[in-house]
Design a protein around this motif. Structure first.
Motif, PDB file in Angstrom:
ATOM      1  N   ALA A  16      10.086 -13.395  16.324  1.00  0.00           N
ATOM      2  CA  ALA A  16      10.146 -14.188  17.565  1.00  0.00           C
ATOM      3  C   ALA A  16       8.807 -14.185  18.293  1.00  0.00           C
ATOM      4  CB  ALA A  16      11.241 -13.656  18.482  1.00  0.00           C
ATOM      5  N   PHE A  17       8.107 -13.080  18.240  1.00  0.00           N
ATOM      6  CA  PHE A  17       6.812 -13.006  18.916  1.00  0.00           C
ATOM      7  C   PHE A  17       5.797 -13.954  18.292  1.00  0.00           C
ATOM      8  CE2 PHE A  17       7.893  -8.511  20.305  1.00  0.00           C
ATOM      9  CZ  PHE A  17       7.947  -8.830  21.651  1.00  0.00           C
ATOM     10  N   PHE A  18       5.862 -14.129  16.984  1.00  0.00           N
ATOM     11  CA  PHE A  18       4.839 -14.901  16.295  1.00  0.00           C
ATOM     12  C   PHE A  18       4.969 -16.401  16.517  1.00  0.00           C
ATOM     13  CE2 PHE A  18       4.778 -10.792  14.344  1.00  0.00           C
ATOM     14  CZ  PHE A  18       3.431 -10.517  14.410  1.00  0.00           C
ATOM     15  N   SER A  19       6.098 -16.827  17.072  1.00  0.00           N
ATOM     16  CA  SER A  19       6.226 -18.249  17.387  1.00  0.00           C
ATOM     17  C   SER A  19       5.323 -18.651  18.548  1.00  0.00           C
ATOM     18  CB  SER A  19       7.691 -18.602  17.676  1.00  0.00           C
ATOM     19  OG  SER A  19       8.205 -17.760  18.687  1.00  0.00           O
ATOM     20  N   VAL A  20       4.772 -17.687  19.252  1.00  0.00           N
ATOM     21  CA  VAL A  20       3.854 -17.985  20.355  1.00  0.00           C
ATOM     22  C   VAL A  20       2.412 -18.156  19.887  1.00  0.00           C
ATOM     23  CG1 VAL A  20       3.212 -15.645  21.046  1.00  0.00           C
ATOM     24  CG2 VAL A  20       3.390 -17.401  22.764  1.00  0.00           C
ATOM     25  N   ILE A  21       2.089 -17.692  18.702  1.00  0.00           N
ATOM     26  CA  ILE A  21       0.694 -17.695  18.239  1.00  0.00           C
ATOM     27  C   ILE A  21       0.088 -19.099  18.226  1.00  0.00           C
ATOM     28  CG2 ILE A  21      -0.850 -17.202  16.289  1.00  0.00           C
ATOM     29  CD1 ILE A  21       0.061 -14.692  17.704  1.00  0.00           C
ATOM     30  N   GLU A  22       0.764 -20.056  17.594  1.00  0.00           N
ATOM     31  CA  GLU A  22       0.184 -21.398  17.482  1.00  0.00           C
ATOM     32  C   GLU A  22      -0.047 -22.041  18.855  1.00  0.00           C
ATOM     33  OE1 GLU A  22       0.618 -25.575  15.036  1.00  0.00           O
ATOM     34  OE2 GLU A  22       1.894 -23.881  14.513  1.00  0.00           O
ATOM     35  N   PRO A  23       0.973 -22.098  19.747  1.00  0.00           N
ATOM     36  CA  PRO A  23       0.684 -22.708  21.052  1.00  0.00           C
ATOM     37  C   PRO A  23      -0.342 -21.914  21.866  1.00  0.00           C
ATOM     38  CG  PRO A  23       2.974 -21.943  20.964  1.00  0.00           C
ATOM     39  CD  PRO A  23       2.386 -21.772  19.600  1.00  0.00           C
ATOM     40  N   LEU A  24      -0.359 -20.599  21.701  1.00  0.00           N
ATOM     41  CA  LEU A  24      -1.339 -19.785  22.422  1.00  0.00           C
ATOM     42  C   LEU A  24      -2.762 -20.122  21.957  1.00  0.00           C
ATOM     43  CD1 LEU A  24      -1.985 -17.447  24.388  1.00  0.00           C
ATOM     44  CD2 LEU A  24      -1.784 -15.911  22.417  1.00  0.00           C
ATOM     45  N   LEU A  25      -2.953 -20.192  20.650  1.00  0.00           N
ATOM     46  CA  LEU A  25      -4.287 -20.515  20.130  1.00  0.00           C
ATOM     47  C   LEU A  25      -4.717 -21.929  20.536  1.00  0.00           C
ATOM     48  CD1 LEU A  25      -4.083 -18.827  16.626  1.00  0.00           C
ATOM     49  CD2 LEU A  25      -5.518 -18.125  18.549  1.00  0.00           C
ATOM     50  N   LYS A  26      -3.782 -22.876  20.500  1.00  0.00           N
ATOM     51  CA  LYS A  26      -4.109 -24.241  20.941  1.00  0.00           C
ATOM     52  C   LYS A  26      -4.509 -24.237  22.403  1.00  0.00           C
ATOM     53  CE  LYS A  26      -1.294 -26.855  17.682  1.00  0.00           C
ATOM     54  NZ  LYS A  26      -0.112 -27.719  17.494  1.00  0.00           N
ATOM     55  N   LEU A  27      -3.770 -23.481  23.210  1.00  0.00           N
ATOM     56  CA  LEU A  27      -4.097 -23.390  24.632  1.00  0.00           C
ATOM     57  C   LEU A  27      -5.498 -22.811  24.827  1.00  0.00           C
ATOM     58  CD1 LEU A  27      -3.089 -23.575  27.633  1.00  0.00           C
ATOM     59  CD2 LEU A  27      -2.440 -21.177  27.372  1.00  0.00           C
ATOM     60  N   LEU A  28      -5.794 -21.733  24.123  1.00  0.00           N
ATOM     61  CA  LEU A  28      -7.096 -21.093  24.263  1.00  0.00           C
ATOM     62  C   LEU A  28      -8.244 -21.990  23.810  1.00  0.00           C
ATOM     63  CD1 LEU A  28      -6.206 -17.462  23.140  1.00  0.00           C
ATOM     64  CD2 LEU A  28      -6.647 -18.278  25.473  1.00  0.00           C
ATOM     65  N   LEU A  29      -7.960 -22.898  22.888  1.00  0.00           N
ATOM     66  CA  LEU A  29      -8.992 -23.822  22.420  1.00  0.00           C
ATOM     67  C   LEU A  29      -9.205 -25.004  23.371  1.00  0.00           C
ATOM     68  CD1 LEU A  29      -8.193 -23.904  18.614  1.00  0.00           C
ATOM     69  CD2 LEU A  29     -10.301 -23.041  19.675  1.00  0.00           C
ATOM     70  N   LEU A  30      -8.207 -25.276  24.237  1.00  0.00           N
ATOM     71  CA  LEU A  30      -8.273 -26.491  25.043  1.00  0.00           C
ATOM     72  C   LEU A  30      -8.350 -26.288  26.555  1.00  0.00           C
ATOM     73  CD1 LEU A  30      -5.601 -28.557  23.082  1.00  0.00           C
ATOM     74  CD2 LEU A  30      -8.084 -28.741  22.917  1.00  0.00           C
TER      75      LEU A  30
END
Length: 171
Positions: free
Chosen positions: A106-120
């Motif tokens: 469940a924690f790893f489902s945050v990785i993709e949106p978190l990385l996108k957020l950090l890039l943008l």
């Protein structure tokens, strides 16, 4: 004081947590503008997620709405100031307090949106909280992070882009 009582009795926790989690999440959602309240709720939910056997209940109720906030922000949606930061901080509290050997999926489902957020994003508080959460993931789940993929790219390659962005002053 309340957090000290969490998990003392597994039977009591099993009865209380499924009812308490949505109440606390509701308090969090209704008070996103009040840092003191959201931080207190983050700490309580973090502790609850770390109690043996209770993580699935707490994670299933808390992680999806926080991912929703982070995802909307990563797509440029206008979100009340500080809400994204506190959503990230809630997940950070749960990751930080996790006592198991491996972090649950469940924690790893945050990785993709978190990385996108950090890039943008240009939101400094979201960048700071997001970077801290990323470091927690790397610390607590190094092997899982090394093996992870985001949009067909390795998680580490995307983290490298985040670091380049942060160091390149593209914020």
């Amino acid at each position: 004081t309340f957090t000290m009582c969490l998990g003392v009795d597994d039977d009591v926790s099993a009865k209380i947590f499924p009812k308490l989690t949505p109440i606390l999440l509701n308090i969090w959602e209704q008070n996103t503008g009040i840092v003191l309240i959201t931080e207190a709720v983050n700490d309580i939910l973090g502790q609850m997620a770390s109690v043996k056997g209770m993580a699935p209940t707490v994670l299933s109720k808390c992680v999806p709405p926080m991912i929703g906030i982070i995802s909307r922000a990563s797509m440029g949606a206008r979100i009340e100031p500080g809400v994204v930061e506190r959503a990230i901080d809630l997940i950070s509290a749960m990751v930080r307090d996790w006592k198991g050997e491996e972090l649950p999926p469940a924690f790893f489902s945050v990785i993709e949106p978190l990385l996108k957020l950090l890039l943008l994003t240009n939101d400094k508080s979201a960048l700071q909280s997001g970077t801290q959460l990323l470091l927690l993931f790397l610390k607590k789940a190094k092997t899982q992070m090394l093996a992870g993929k985001v949009s067909g790219h390795s998680v580490i390659a995307v983290i490298d882009k985040v670091i380049d962005r942060l160091l390149g002053n593209n914020v």
